[in-house]
Scaffold this motif. Structure first.
Motif, PDB file in Angstrom:
ATOM      1  N   LYS A  64      59.866  26.864  -4.639  1.00 47.97           N
ATOM      2  CA  LYS A  64      60.986  26.249  -3.940  1.00 47.97           C
ATOM      3  C   LYS A  64      61.327  26.931  -2.616  1.00 47.97           C
ATOM      4  N   SER A  65      60.914  28.172  -2.439  1.00 45.66           N
ATOM      5  CA  SER A  65      61.210  28.870  -1.189  1.00 45.66           C
ATOM      6  C   SER A  65      60.122  28.665  -0.134  1.00 45.66           C
ATOM      7  N   LEU A  66      59.044  27.977  -0.486  1.00 43.31           N
ATOM      8  CA  LEU A  66      57.921  27.792   0.431  1.00 43.31           C
ATOM      9  C   LEU A  66      58.193  26.660   1.424  1.00 43.31           C
ATOM     10  N   SER A  67      57.560  26.747   2.587  1.00 39.54           N
ATOM     11  CA  SER A  67      57.568  25.628   3.538  1.00 39.54           C
ATOM     12  C   SER A  67      56.357  24.749   3.236  1.00 39.54           C
ATOM     13  N   PHE A  68      56.566  23.430   3.303  1.00 37.07           N
ATOM     14  CA  PHE A  68      55.533  22.479   2.887  1.00 37.07           C
ATOM     15  C   PHE A  68      55.189  21.484   3.995  1.00 37.07           C
ATOM     16  N   ALA A  69      53.936  21.013   3.967  1.00 37.62           N
ATOM     17  CA  ALA A  69      53.512  19.807   4.685  1.00 37.62           C
ATOM     18  C   ALA A  69      53.030  18.820   3.641  1.00 37.62           C
ATOM     19  N   VAL A  70      53.332  17.546   3.839  1.00 37.55           N
ATOM     20  CA  VAL A  70      52.916  16.536   2.877  1.00 37.55           C
ATOM     21  C   VAL A  70      52.759  15.197   3.587  1.00 37.55           C
ATOM     22  N   GLU A  71      51.850  14.379   3.098  1.00 35.99           N
ATOM     23  CA  GLU A  71      51.615  13.068   3.699  1.00 35.99           C
ATOM     24  C   GLU A  71      52.841  12.179   3.539  1.00 35.99           C
ATOM     25  N   ASP A  72      53.282  11.593   4.649  1.00 35.78           N
ATOM     26  CA  ASP A  72      54.449  10.710   4.636  1.00 35.78           C
ATOM     27  C   ASP A  72      54.201   9.506   3.726  1.00 35.78           C
ATOM     28  N   GLY A  73      55.175   9.196   2.882  1.00 34.05           N
ATOM     29  CA  GLY A  73      55.067   8.029   2.012  1.00 34.05           C
ATOM     30  C   GLY A  73      54.158   8.203   0.817  1.00 34.05           C
ATOM     31  N   SER A  74      53.736   9.430   0.545  1.00 36.45           N
ATOM     32  CA  SER A  74      52.779   9.679  -0.534  1.00 36.45           C
ATOM     33  C   SER A  74      53.473  10.040  -1.837  1.00 36.45           C
ATOM     34  N   ALA A  75      52.671  10.076  -2.911  1.00 38.91           N
ATOM     35  CA  ALA A  75      53.195  10.525  -4.202  1.00 38.91           C
ATOM     36  C   ALA A  75      53.596  11.996  -4.133  1.00 38.91           C
ATOM     37  N   GLY A  76      52.903  12.766  -3.290  1.00 39.20           N
ATOM     38  CA  GLY A  76      53.267  14.166  -3.104  1.00 39.20           C
ATOM     39  C   GLY A  76      54.651  14.317  -2.505  1.00 39.20           C
ATOM     40  N   ALA A  77      54.969  13.463  -1.528  1.00 41.12           N
ATOM     41  CA  ALA A  77      56.297  13.487  -0.919  1.00 41.12           C
ATOM     42  C   ALA A  77      57.368  13.126  -1.956  1.00 41.12           C
ATOM     43  N   GLU A  78      57.085  12.125  -2.778  1.00 39.52           N
ATOM     44  CA  GLU A  78      58.034  11.742  -3.828  1.00 39.52           C
ATOM     45  C   GLU A  78      58.252  12.885  -4.820  1.00 39.52           C
ATOM     46  N   ALA A  79      57.168  13.597  -5.136  1.00 39.38           N
ATOM     47  CA  ALA A  79      57.276  14.704  -6.088  1.00 39.38           C
ATOM     48  C   ALA A  79      58.159  15.821  -5.532  1.00 39.38           C
ATOM     49  N   LEU A  80      58.031  16.106  -4.229  1.00 37.03           N
ATOM     50  CA  LEU A  80      58.887  17.132  -3.624  1.00 37.03           C
ATOM     51  C   LEU A  80      60.332  16.660  -3.514  1.00 37.03           C
ATOM     52  N   ASP A  81      60.515  15.373  -3.248  1.00 40.71           N
ATOM     53  CA  ASP A  81      61.881  14.828  -3.216  1.00 40.71           C
ATOM     54  C   ASP A  81      62.570  15.011  -4.561  1.00 40.71           C
ATOM     55  N   GLU A  82      61.817  14.818  -5.623  1.00 38.38           N
ATOM     56  CA  GLU A  82      62.389  14.899  -6.972  1.00 38.38           C
ATOM     57  C   GLU A  82      62.866  16.304  -7.319  1.00 38.38           C
ATOM     58  N   ILE A  83      62.222  17.326  -6.731  1.00 40.73           N
ATOM     59  CA  ILE A  83      62.659  18.705  -7.025  1.00 40.73           C
ATOM     60  C   ILE A  83      63.475  19.280  -5.867  1.00 40.73           C
ATOM     61  N   ASP A  84      63.842  18.384  -4.935  1.00 44.57           N
ATOM     62  CA  ASP A  84      64.740  18.746  -3.838  1.00 44.57           C
ATOM     63  C   ASP A  84      64.168  19.859  -2.956  1.00 44.57           C
ATOM     64  N   VAL A  85      62.899  19.698  -2.576  1.00 36.67           N
ATOM     65  CA  VAL A  85      62.247  20.630  -1.666  1.00 36.67           C
ATOM     66  C   VAL A  85      61.992  19.907  -0.341  1.00 36.67           C
ATOM     67  N   THR A  86      62.410  20.513   0.760  1.00 36.52           N
ATOM     68  CA  THR A  86      62.191  19.891   2.071  1.00 36.52           C
ATOM     69  C   THR A  86      60.755  20.139   2.536  1.00 36.52           C
ATOM     70  N   TYR A  87      60.297  19.293   3.461  1.00 34.74           N
ATOM     71  CA  TYR A  87      58.906  19.388   3.917  1.00 34.74           C
ATOM     72  C   TYR A  87      58.753  18.767   5.299  1.00 34.74           C
ATOM     73  N   THR A  88      57.639  19.070   5.917  1.00 31.88           N
ATOM     74  CA  THR A  88      57.230  18.425   7.162  1.00 31.88           C
ATOM     75  C   THR A  88      56.297  17.272   6.811  1.00 31.88           C
ATOM     76  N   ALA A  89      56.640  16.063   7.243  1.00 34.18           N
ATOM     77  CA  ALA A  89      55.802  14.893   6.962  1.00 34.18           C
ATOM     78  C   ALA A  89      54.693  14.783   8.000  1.00 34.18           C
ATOM     79  N   VAL A  90      53.462  14.558   7.526  1.00 37.26           N
ATOM     80  CA  VAL A  90      52.308  14.387   8.407  1.00 37.26           C
ATOM     81  C   VAL A  90      51.612  13.076   8.061  1.00 37.26           C
ATOM     82  N   ASP A  91      50.644  12.678   8.900  1.00 35.37           N
ATOM     83  CA  ASP A  91      50.019  11.367   8.755  1.00 35.37           C
ATOM     84  C   ASP A  91      49.129  11.242   7.521  1.00 35.37           C
TER      85      ASP A  91
END
Length: 260
Positions: free
Chosen positions: A141-168
């Motif tokens: 939870k303390s890590l900085s993340f990059a994740v594909e915008d609109g992906s299942a990975g982004a949804e998974a991070l949203d569910e655990i309330d972790v912020t991220y940088t969205a990439v293509d």
């Protein structure tokens, strides 16, 4: 009167023709066959869709070629912005989405989908020398993340309330970790198996022990499209004759396939 009757008859014939034409155009299968091309929306995502020289290859790409051949049409691959996939379908820029697409609730609400064909999970990737430090959701939870915008990975991070940088793309998310711009990314298990670790271009990256979700892949179509049934019939036949498993073995994902 006779002339008026002839005019009315002509109008009725025209309306009848238009109605029949409209009925035919309601079939996505016929629409694809009539234009002679199946347009596949995807992203660069090994081992499902990726370039080998000028050609798109991978499990999904090869099976899309087989599906197009079964329809009697050519196949065309178009790279899309993943977060816009349902809009690309709706405006007919593409005919299907076939790119290791996780069947999330959002996906199933926005488009029609095939039966699931492959198992997957969302995994956390970091630099290899620290991957062993992360064993639970709390650890990351303390890590900085990059994740594909609109992906299942982004949804998974949203569910655990972790912020991220969205990439293509997921490939860009990996690049961000490799460059040190972020600490970690969330990508598909199948992609991690093909893209990171010893003998790959990202031998300095590895999976942590954290898996955020188990999921399945499916193919996306326009809402209420009859192309879904056409596809499911093709897939059952391709599984039965060995095409699916032979292709899966070629790309190292046979153990992830869902039996028919």
């Amino acid at each position: 009167m006779k002339k008026l009757a002839m005019i009315l008859a002509a109008v009725m014939a025209a309306l009848s023709f238009t109605a029949c034409s409209g009925s035919a155009s309601d079939s996505d299968t016929e629409y694809v066959k009539n234009k002679g091309t199946l347009i596949v929306g995807m992203t660069d995502f090994a081992p499902m869709d990726y370039r080998d020289g000028n050609e798109w290859v991978g499990f999904d790409a090869d099976m899309a070629k087989a599906f197009a051949a079964d329809l009697g049409v050519e196949v065309e691959f178009i790279e899309i912005t993943w977060g816009n996939k349902h809009m690309e379908l709706d405006n007919k820029s593409i005919d299907i989405v076939w790119n290791g697409m996780t069947l999330t609730d959002d996906v199933k609400e926005l488009m029609a989908t095939s039966e699931p064909y492959c198992k997957n999970a969302q995994v956390v990737v970091t630099k290899a020398d620290v991957a062993g430090n992360y064993k639970s959701v709390d650890d990351i939870k303390s890590l900085s993340f990059a994740v594909e915008d609109g992906s299942a990975g982004a949804e998974a991070l949203d569910e655990i309330d972790v912020t991220y940088t969205a990439v293509d793309t997921q490939a860009k998310a990996l690049m961000e970790v490799a460059s040190g711009s972020v600490d970690a990314c969330v990508i598909d298990l199948l992609m991690a198996g093909a893209m990171i670790g010893e003998g790959t271009s990202y031998d300095n990256l590895n999976m942590t022990e954290v898996s955020l979700s188990d999921e399945v892949y499916g193919v996306g179509f326009r809402k209420d499209s009859d192309l879904v049934d056409t596809f499911n019939t093709f897939w059952a036949k391709a599984y039965s004759d060995g095409t699916v498993m032979t292709t899966a073995e070629k790309y190292g994902i046979a153990k992830n396939m869902i039996a028919k």
